[in-house]
Motif scaffolding. Structure first.
Motif, PDB file in Angstrom:
ATOM      1  N   LEU A 154      -1.316   4.015   4.330  1.00 42.65           N
ATOM      2  CA  LEU A 154      -0.665   3.439   5.090  1.00 42.65           C
ATOM      3  C   LEU A 154      -1.188   3.917   6.656  1.00 42.65           C
ATOM      4  O   LEU A 154      -1.321   3.176   7.975  1.00 42.65           O
ATOM      5  CB  LEU A 154       0.531   2.559   5.153  1.00 42.65           C
ATOM      6  N   ASP A 155      -0.918   6.099   6.230  1.00 43.02           N
ATOM      7  CA  ASP A 155      -0.982   6.018   7.323  1.00 43.02           C
ATOM      8  C   ASP A 155      -1.842   6.707   7.864  1.00 43.02           C
ATOM      9  O   ASP A 155      -2.652   6.886   9.247  1.00 43.02           O
ATOM     10  CB  ASP A 155      -0.393   7.513   6.850  1.00 43.02           C
TER      11      ASP A 155
ATOM     12  N   SER B 248       0.609 -11.953   5.049  1.00 42.85           N
ATOM     13  CA  SER B 248       1.453 -10.150   4.821  1.00 42.85           C
ATOM     14  C   SER B 248       2.730 -10.277   5.049  1.00 42.85           C
ATOM     15  O   SER B 248       3.340 -11.144   5.127  1.00 42.85           O
ATOM     16  CB  SER B 248       0.651 -10.140   6.650  1.00 42.85           C
TER      17      SER B 248
ATOM     18  N   GLN C 253       7.111  -3.055  10.317  1.00 47.42           N
ATOM     19  CA  GLN C 253       5.687  -2.548  10.119  1.00 47.42           C
ATOM     20  C   GLN C 253       4.693  -3.052   8.811  1.00 47.42           C
ATOM     21  O   GLN C 253       5.787  -3.308   7.714  1.00 47.42           O
ATOM     22  CB  GLN C 253       6.070  -1.180   8.817  1.00 47.42           C
ATOM     23  N   TRP C 254       4.273  -3.657   8.302  1.00 50.52           N
ATOM     24  CA  TRP C 254       2.233  -3.669   8.228  1.00 50.52           C
ATOM     25  C   TRP C 254       3.024  -2.766   6.802  1.00 50.52           C
ATOM     26  O   TRP C 254       2.023  -2.262   6.875  1.00 50.52           O
ATOM     27  CB  TRP C 254       1.445  -4.057   8.716  1.00 50.52           C
ATOM     28  N   ARG C 255       2.633  -3.302   5.832  1.00 49.48           N
ATOM     29  CA  ARG C 255       3.246  -3.174   4.709  1.00 49.48           C
ATOM     30  C   ARG C 255       1.833  -3.187   3.370  1.00 49.48           C
ATOM     31  O   ARG C 255       1.780  -2.425   2.065  1.00 49.48           O
ATOM     32  CB  ARG C 255       3.940  -2.891   3.838  1.00 49.48           C
TER      33      ARG C 255
ATOM     34  N   ARG D 225      -3.576   1.896   8.080  1.00 50.92           N
ATOM     35  CA  ARG D 225      -2.705   0.146   8.351  1.00 50.92           C
ATOM     36  C   ARG D 225      -3.074   0.335   9.369  1.00 50.92           C
ATOM     37  O   ARG D 225      -3.509  -1.629   8.885  1.00 50.92           O
ATOM     38  CB  ARG D 225      -1.253   1.144   8.943  1.00 50.92           C
ATOM     39  N   ASN D 226      -3.862   0.150   9.980  1.00 51.43           N
ATOM     40  CA  ASN D 226      -4.122  -1.496  10.997  1.00 51.43           C
ATOM     41  C   ASN D 226      -6.189  -1.849  10.356  1.00 51.43           C
ATOM     42  O   ASN D 226      -6.155  -2.818  10.369  1.00 51.43           O
ATOM     43  CB  ASN D 226      -5.022  -0.089  12.804  1.00 51.43           C
TER      44      ASN D 226
ATOM     45  N   TYR E  32       0.642  -1.460   0.319  1.00 51.63           N
ATOM     46  CA  TYR E  32       0.181   0.174   0.062  1.00 51.63           C
ATOM     47  C   TYR E  32       0.693   1.016   0.268  1.00 51.63           C
ATOM     48  O   TYR E  32       1.674   1.225   0.388  1.00 51.63           O
ATOM     49  CB  TYR E  32      -1.362  -0.164   0.734  1.00 51.63           C
TER      50      TYR E  32
ATOM     51  N   ARG F 282      -4.908  -4.203   7.648  1.00 49.14           N
ATOM     52  CA  ARG F 282      -4.052  -4.807   8.593  1.00 49.14           C
ATOM     53  C   ARG F 282      -4.975  -6.231   8.811  1.00 49.14           C
ATOM     54  O   ARG F 282      -5.051  -7.199   8.936  1.00 49.14           O
ATOM     55  CB  ARG F 282      -3.379  -4.858   9.107  1.00 49.14           C
TER      56      ARG F 282
END
Ligand SMILES: Nc1ncnc2c1ncn2[C@@H]1O[C@H](COP(=O)(O)OP(=O)(O)OP(=O)(O)O)[C@@H](O)[C@H]1O
Ligand SMILES: [Mg+2]
Length: 335
Positions: free
Chosen positions: A47-48, A82, A89-91, A51-52, A42, A55
């Motif tokens: 993501l800013d 993922s 950090q999740w991307r 993101r949560n 993303y 995810r």
């Protein structure tokens, strides 16, 4: 730039130097080490903000036992697992690499020639039927596509199969929650969803049926939108009013190729477009269902092979009332 991502278990995977393609939300990279896989990362600004929630949705799609089987489905690019950056950090996620030509090319007055030189109506119907069978599986699992963007349906030039991409936008019920579909082009939406905040709106089987009917119409009619009225208002304004210009009392079918194609469609099929787009615009129970489309389009395909309807993408003339496809006219007995 060399991008490396990690799986949850810490396996590091190098991505292609530049993305294979990009969308509004993400960039999609190839994985040289695993040629059948791509990774969707993303964009940072997405993501800013999300993101949560992204995810949570992706991980629910990957793990819910009722849905996880779609990871192996040959005609969809369901999220597999993922991926994280070096700071953990999740991307984004990994999925199967898909090939094919966007359905927008198929549903176009000219563009199909280049990729599908032998395209005829039985082939068009084969693509639609293949897509419908996938939709039936998804609907049975409670998934609603929500975003009927023909660019997300990739048609294989050989094989008549359709692969679905951008699965993370779909509405899914997973891990005890409903994750909504936040996007759609307004001209693909039923009237009750126009102007709604889609990120908070529940898509129903009936809302799917309206969008699906628009898609089917566009594929059969060289990409023409069913609510595109010559000299009239915009498709969205016409969707709101249930103003579908085809069929008796419709007030005007566009002249030329579209007129010819419409005249050659089987009566029962035309009836279902009129029903879905007029009665179904006010009453969602009056919309043709996926099993009904499957039945109608299969019959249309069979009837073309019997010579009852034109097989060409663009029949050169409107259907005559006594026309029976390519069969020659009966000879008088005395001849
Ligand atoms: N599984 C895949 N295999 C190969 N190419 C893919 C795959 N998924 C996506 N792509 C390519 O990447 C592009 C962007 O992907 P996608 O549509 O999923 O991104 P997006 O940012 O979510 O788009 P949108 O803004 O329409 O929601 C696609 O148009 C397609 O060309
Ligand atoms: Mg998307």
């Amino acid at each position: 730039m060399r991008t490396i991502v990690q799986t949850l278990h810490g396996e590091a995977v190098r991505l292609s130097d530049s993305p294979l393609a990009q969308g509004g939300e993400a960039a999609v990279y190839e994985v040289p080490q695993y040629p059948s896989v791509v990774v969707k990362l993303y964009h940072p600004q997405v993501l800013d903000k999300r993101r949560n929630s992204l995810r949570a949705k992706i991980e629910a799609m990957c793990t819910d036992p009722a849905l996880a089987g779609f990871k192996q489905h040959s005609r969809m690019t369901w999220p597999r697992f993922s991926v994280f950056d070096e700071r953990k950090q999740w991307r984004g996620y990994a999925m199967k690499k898909a090939a094919g030509v966007r359905m927008t090319v198929l549903a176009h007055a000219m563009a199909y020639h280049e990729h599908f030189p032998d395209l005829d109506r039985p082939a068009l119907l084969a693509y639609l039927l293949n897509l419908l069978s996938t939709m039936q599986e998804l609907h049975a699992a409670g998934v609603r596509l929500g975003d009927y963007n023909p660019a997300n349906f990739l048609c294989q030039p050989d094989g008549r199969e359709v692969t679905l991409i951008d699965c993370d936008s779909w509405q899914v019920q997973a891990a005890g929650r409903t994750f909504h579909c936040p996007v759609a082009a307004p001209e693909m939406l039923p009237p009750e969803l126009l102007g709604k905040d889609l990120a908070r709106t529940h898509r129903t089987l009936e809302s799917e049926q309206f969008s699906l009917a628009i898609l089917i119409f566009k594929v059969l009619m060289l990409g023409r939108h069913p609510f595109d009225v010559v000299g009239g208002e915009s498709p969205v304004a016409n969707i709101r009013q249930g103003h579908f210009p085809y069929g008796i009392g419709g007030g005007g079918i566009p002249k030329g190729a579209w007129f010819n194609i419409w005249s050659h469609l089987p009566f029962r099929l035309k009836e279902q477009f009129v029903r879905t787009f007029r009665d179904g615009s006010r009453d969602p129970t009056e919309r043709t269902t996926v099993p009904e489309w499957i039945q109608l389009l299969s019959l249309y395909q069979r009837e073309i092979t019997r010579g009852w309807h034109a097989a060409e993408i663009k029949p050169p003339a409107p259907k005559k009332s006594d026309y029976r496809g390519s069969q020659s006219a009966p000879q008088p007995l005395s001849a």
